[in-house]
Scaffold this motif. Sequence first.
Motif, mmCIF file in Angstrom:
data_model
loop_
_atom_site.group_PDB
_atom_site.id
_atom_site.type_symbol
_atom_site.label_atom_id
_atom_site.label_comp_id
_atom_site.label_asym_id
_atom_site.label_seq_id
_atom_site.Cartn_x
_atom_site.Cartn_y
_atom_site.Cartn_z
ATOM 1 N N VAL A 42 40.872 35.835 29.659
ATOM 2 C CA VAL A 42 40.068 35.626 30.869
ATOM 3 C C VAL A 42 39.767 36.980 31.512
ATOM 4 N N VAL A 43 40.758 37.853 31.562
ATOM 5 C CA VAL A 43 40.546 39.190 32.141
ATOM 6 C C VAL A 43 39.524 39.965 31.314
ATOM 7 N N ASP A 44 39.672 39.937 29.986
ATOM 8 C CA ASP A 44 38.690 40.631 29.157
ATOM 9 C C ASP A 44 37.307 40.007 29.308
ATOM 10 N N GLY A 45 37.266 38.693 29.475
ATOM 11 C CA GLY A 45 35.990 38.015 29.729
ATOM 12 C C GLY A 45 35.383 38.453 31.053
ATOM 13 N N GLU A 102 30.767 37.317 40.594
ATOM 14 C CA GLU A 102 31.681 37.313 41.741
ATOM 15 C C GLU A 102 33.063 36.832 41.310
ATOM 16 N N LEU A 103 33.104 35.804 40.474
ATOM 17 C CA LEU A 103 34.369 35.291 39.962
ATOM 18 C C LEU A 103 35.079 36.373 39.139
ATOM 19 N N ALA A 104 34.325 37.112 38.356
ATOM 20 C CA ALA A 104 34.911 38.201 37.562
ATOM 21 C C ALA A 104 35.543 39.238 38.476
ATOM 22 N N GLN A 105 34.888 39.568 39.571
ATOM 23 C CA GLN A 105 35.451 40.541 40.510
ATOM 24 C C GLN A 105 36.737 40.013 41.141
ATOM 25 N N ILE A 106 36.797 38.717 41.400
ATOM 26 C CA ILE A 106 38.014 38.110 41.953
ATOM 27 C C ILE A 106 39.147 38.202 40.938
ATOM 28 N N VAL A 107 38.856 37.900 39.670
ATOM 29 C CA VAL A 107 39.871 37.985 38.608
ATOM 30 C C VAL A 107 40.436 39.394 38.539
ATOM 31 N N LEU A 108 39.594 40.391 38.648
ATOM 32 C CA LEU A 108 40.035 41.782 38.506
ATOM 33 C C LEU A 108 40.815 42.294 39.718
ATOM 34 N N SER A 153 36.784 34.220 21.020
ATOM 35 C CA SER A 153 37.912 33.659 21.779
ATOM 36 C C SER A 153 37.877 34.115 23.235
ATOM 37 N N ILE A 154 37.447 35.346 23.469
ATOM 38 C CA ILE A 154 37.320 35.846 24.837
ATOM 39 C C ILE A 154 36.201 35.107 25.566
ATOM 40 N N ASP A 155 35.060 34.957 24.890
ATOM 41 C CA ASP A 155 33.941 34.226 25.496
ATOM 42 C C ASP A 155 34.322 32.784 25.800
ATOM 43 N N ALA A 156 35.035 32.140 24.874
ATOM 44 C CA ALA A 156 35.444 30.742 25.081
ATOM 45 C C ALA A 156 36.403 30.639 26.267
ATOM 46 N N ALA A 157 37.349 31.567 26.363
ATOM 47 C CA ALA A 157 38.296 31.544 27.483
ATOM 48 C C ALA A 157 37.565 31.749 28.807
ATOM 49 N N TRP A 158 36.624 32.684 28.821
ATOM 50 C CA TRP A 158 35.863 32.936 30.050
ATOM 51 C C TRP A 158 35.031 31.709 30.420
#
Length: 178
Positions: free
Chosen positions: A58-61, A42-48, A19-24
């Motif tokens: 999405v955050v866990d992803g 880079e997108l992950a860094q923006i989310v965080l 579910s985390i992978d699918a959300a990401w």
Amino acid sequence: MLRVDHHRFRSALAEIEASIDAAWNTFCAGSGVTPGTPEAQELAQIVLQDTSEFDWRVVDGALKQLTCTECGNGLGAGPLGCAACDLANGFRFAAQETDRPDAQSRNEHALRVSSAVARTRHRYTPQARTGYELALPCLLAGRMPTTPQAQRAKDRINQLSDDELDRLIDPRPLYGDV
């Protein structure tokens, strides 16, 4: 048999990871980014930068996309005491929680906490791991223990040795029927 080796726990953990992978992946697609690329990192860094703007999955992803520069583990999944992982793990809990339509109210919060504990179990005490890991499959099914059930379970958990806790597989002796 240890709880972490039991199919009930492994299946629940696999479902959470999926579910985390699918959300990401959905988030990446909506952002025009291909998962697994430098742009996704880079997108992950923006989310965080502000996790309160995003769903917890999405955050866990996003956390799964990044490596801690201090300890070399996945960001937020390193040992206790790694300052960067401790901080990132805390950010996880600022994310949004939207209750699923087929689940009890506040189930999503309980599911997020249980999954964080189960996915980074080395960061938590044996007592915390036991309670959250045993509840995880029920939470995935949209159910959750009542407050009195959870309090009774905590009292029982606190009476067991670490070895007994690791071997506890069936939640019914603690929670009853959830």
